[in-house]
Structures are given as structure tokens and as C-alpha cells.
Design an enzyme around this catalytic site. Structure first.
Site, PDB file in Angstrom:
ATOM      1  N   GLY A   1      27.912  17.200  34.688  1.00 18.30           N
ATOM      2  CA  GLY A   1      27.629  15.916  34.024  1.00 18.30           C
ATOM      3  C   GLY A   1      26.453  16.067  33.064  1.00 18.30           C
ATOM      4  N   HIS A   2      25.353  16.638  33.563  1.00 15.61           N
ATOM      5  CA  HIS A   2      24.188  16.885  32.700  1.00 15.61           C
ATOM      6  C   HIS A   2      24.579  17.774  31.522  1.00 15.61           C
ATOM      7  CE1 HIS A   2      22.014  16.456  36.728  1.00 15.61           C
ATOM      8  NE2 HIS A   2      21.456  15.511  36.005  1.00 15.61           N
TER       9      HIS A   2
ATOM     10  N   GLN B   1      20.912   1.891  33.522  1.00 16.62           N
ATOM     11  CA  GLN B   1      19.798   2.639  32.927  1.00 16.62           C
ATOM     12  C   GLN B   1      20.014   2.797  31.415  1.00 16.62           C
ATOM     13  OE1 GLN B   1      17.958   6.307  34.726  1.00 16.62           O
ATOM     14  NE2 GLN B   1      19.301   7.330  33.285  1.00 16.62           N
TER      15      GLN B   1
ATOM     16  N   ARG C   1      22.716  14.208  43.859  1.00 19.15           N
ATOM     17  CA  ARG C   1      22.605  13.766  45.252  1.00 19.15           C
ATOM     18  C   ARG C   1      23.847  14.099  46.082  1.00 19.15           C
ATOM     19  NH1 ARG C   1      19.396   9.227  42.884  1.00 19.15           N
ATOM     20  NH2 ARG C   1      17.345   9.314  43.882  1.00 19.15           N
TER      21      ARG C   1
ATOM     22  N   TYR D   1      18.350  19.911  38.933  1.00 15.60           N
ATOM     23  CA  TYR D   1      19.466  20.217  39.817  1.00 15.60           C
ATOM     24  C   TYR D   1      20.763  19.928  39.058  1.00 15.60           C
ATOM     25  CZ  TYR D   1      21.104  21.844  44.267  1.00 15.60           C
ATOM     26  OH  TYR D   1      21.659  22.613  45.244  1.00 15.60           O
TER      27      TYR D   1
END
Ligand code: AMP
Length: 286
Positions: A35-36, A152, A186, A31
Site C-alpha cells: 500500500g505504501h 485523514q 497493523r 513497516y
């Protein structure tokens, strides 16, 4: 660009490629948003071959979390990857990644017990296990992660260092919407009113930055002011945490007075808007 579903096929391919090509890797849950894609662009600049994985990892979701309803759209992701210059998408099936009797895990202790790990027990065990598996399949020379998930990134850096994994970790900056909301898959869960309230995470982080830059060293006071600002929003239901940590080690900071100069401070927070949980952070030099 090619989509590969078979783990063996991917691993055979990267074994061959690795001999004379630099492989860059961006693991994602799909999705995709800007950013990705900013991480893909970083990889594209440094690598001969860019791999993106798209895998909603069941192991990192706790009971009652949003694994089932996590947004998925492979066709859209495929198009965005192609446009951004990805060479291969690794798109494995959950049943191929984890057999019914799966019993092997990669675990980083201690720094996974705080912040996100405290609220989401087992989350990081799922993250480090899937990342270790993906590293072994894709065999990249480097992998790119986002600062958006600062803990993370710190956990993965530590795992790579302490378990002597043969790759570099690069961290890309957080990409935001024009009003400051950090991009996240999200965000699509937010309705129009909640979406407006979503900017308060970044506003509160900026408030903290302003206080620190003006010389306020009282962390409890700053946290109180951030809390007041966040809770003033109608649709905010809870603040899971507001935290100040040393960037990298994630050591808790309870006072700025004792801090050595030039410490990088990670200010992070997790806020629930309705049932939707958003996280954000900034790093500032003290
Ligand atoms: P996810 O698909 O949420 O697992 O994220 C995949 C990668 O993209 C992780 O390394 C994230 O930290 C990174 N990422 C997610 N959102 C952003 C963002 N707004 N800016 C930069 N990187 C991001």
C-alpha cells in the site's frame, strides 16, 4: 538513496532542490507494505525527487494505544524504498521532532470530531501537526496519501486548502491482499484465526455496496445487515462504527433518498478483532 535524520539537513537540502526539481513526498510510519509502495510509485511517476518519511508519531497515539509496540523495521523499509526508487528517507528522532516543552500545533476542527476522531480523541491534532511539520521540512510540490485512511486524507486536504499550504494532495487507492483485507502495518498483529476474520471488513463494505446498487435506500437496514455479518465472526470483539458520509466533506448521510444524484458516498468502518483495531472504507457513486 540516502537516509537523513537531521531536520535541518533535510530542510537545507529541499530548499536547494526545490529551485529546479519537483519534490514528491510520501509520509509514513514505516513497516512498509505494498500500500505504501503504491503511493511511492505514484510519486515516482510525477516527481524528480521522491522523499519518504518514516516516523512513528507519538502525538497521534492516545493513552493505551499501540505507540510502543507499533511495528518498526528500518532495514527492511530501507531495502523496499531503494527497490521502489525513493531518493531520500527522512527518518527523524521523536526528540528532535518534539522538544519537552513543545506547544505548537496545527488543528482542523469539526470534521476531526467524528468517525476516527470520536473514538481516538486528539488523534487528528497529532496527525495534522506532524504532517504540517513534515511539509515544512520536506517542502514538497505534492504529497501522496492513501484512501485507506479516508478521513485523514480529507482532513489534510482541508488543512492544505484552508491554511493555503503551497502543495497538492494526491490520494492513492487502497491496496488489498488477494482476499480483500486492506493492507496495513497493523495486520502483523493478527494471528492466523484473527487474520481469517479480518476479511469481514471488506465483505461488509461490499455487502453495503450491493444493497445500494440494488436500490435499497434504507441506511439503518444496511448497517444492521453489515453488523450481523461482522458480529458473526468468532474473533470480532467490537464494531467502533459503521458510517455513511459524503466523500470529501464527510457530512453524515442518514438517508439515501434525499441525496443529489452522483454523490460520492464514503462507507467506512472500524472493527476490533481481539485487541487489534482495523479500519477500512470504500467510496461509491450514488
Ligand atoms: P501509515 O504508515 O499507516 O501512517 O500510512 C502511511 C500512508 O500510507 C497513509 O497515507 C496511508 O493512508 C497509506 N496507506 C496505508 N495502507 C494503505 C493501503 N493498504 N493502500 C494504500 N495506501 C495505504
Amino acid at each position: 538513496m540516502k537516509i537523513i535524520r537531521s531536520l535541518t539537513e533535510a530542510q537545507n537540502l529541499t530548499t536547494r532542490l526545490r529551485k529546479n526539481k519537483i519534490i514528491g513526498f510520501v509520509p509514513t510510519m514505516g513497516y512498509l507494505h505494498k500500500g505504501h509502495l503504491s503511493l511511492v510509485k505514484i510519486a515516482r511517476k510525477k516527481a524528480d525527487i521522491v522523499f519518504v518519511s518514516i516516523f512513528v508519531n507519538p502525538l497521534q497515539f492516545g493513552p493505551g494505544e499501540d505507540y510502543e509496540r507499533y511495528p518498526r523495521d528500518i532495514k527492511r523499509d530501507e531495502k523496499l524504498c531503494r527497490e521502489t526508487g525513493v531518493d531520500y528517507i527522512l527518518y527523524p528522532k521523536a526528540t528532535d521532532m518534539y522538544s519537552k516543552d513543545h506547544a505548537s500545533f496545527a488543528v482542523v476542527e469539526n470534521i476531526t470530531d467524528i468517525l476516527e476522531g470520536k473514538i481516538r480523541p486528539g488523534h487528528f491534532k497529532g496527525v495534522t501537526t506532524v504532517v504540517m511539520k513534515l511539509f515544512n521540512i520536506v517542502q514538497p510540490h505534492f504529497a501522496v496519501f492513501g484512501q485507506k485512511d479516508a478521513q485523514q486524507a480529507a482532513v489534510i486536504r482541508k488543512m492544505v486548502k484552508e491554511l493555503n499550504l503551497n502543495l497538492k494532495i494526491i490520494i492513492g487507492k487502497t491496496i488489498r491482499e488477494s482476499d480483500g483485507l486492506a493492507m496495513s502495518s497493523r495486520n502483523v498483529y493478527l494471528n492466523a484465526e484473527q487474520r481469517k476474520n479480518g476479511t469481514v471488513l471488506y465483505e461488509a463494505l461490499c455487502l453495503a455496496k450491493d444493497f445500494i446498487e440494488e436500490g435499497s435506500g434504507d441506511i439503518n437496514f444496511i448497517k444492521d445487515e453489515m453488523t450481523k455479518m461482522i458480529m458473526s465472526k468468532l474473533y470480532v470483539t467490537n464494531i467502533d462504527y459503521i458510517a455513511f458520509n459524503e466523500y470529501g466533506t464527510l457530512k453524515n448521510i442518514d438517508s439515501l433518498k434525499k441525496l443529489p444524484k452522483k454523490t460520492e458516498i464514503l462507507i467506512s468502518l472500524a472493527v476490533r478483532i481481539g485487541k487489534i483495531r482495523l479500519i477500512d472504507n470504500i467510496v461509491i457513486k450514488y
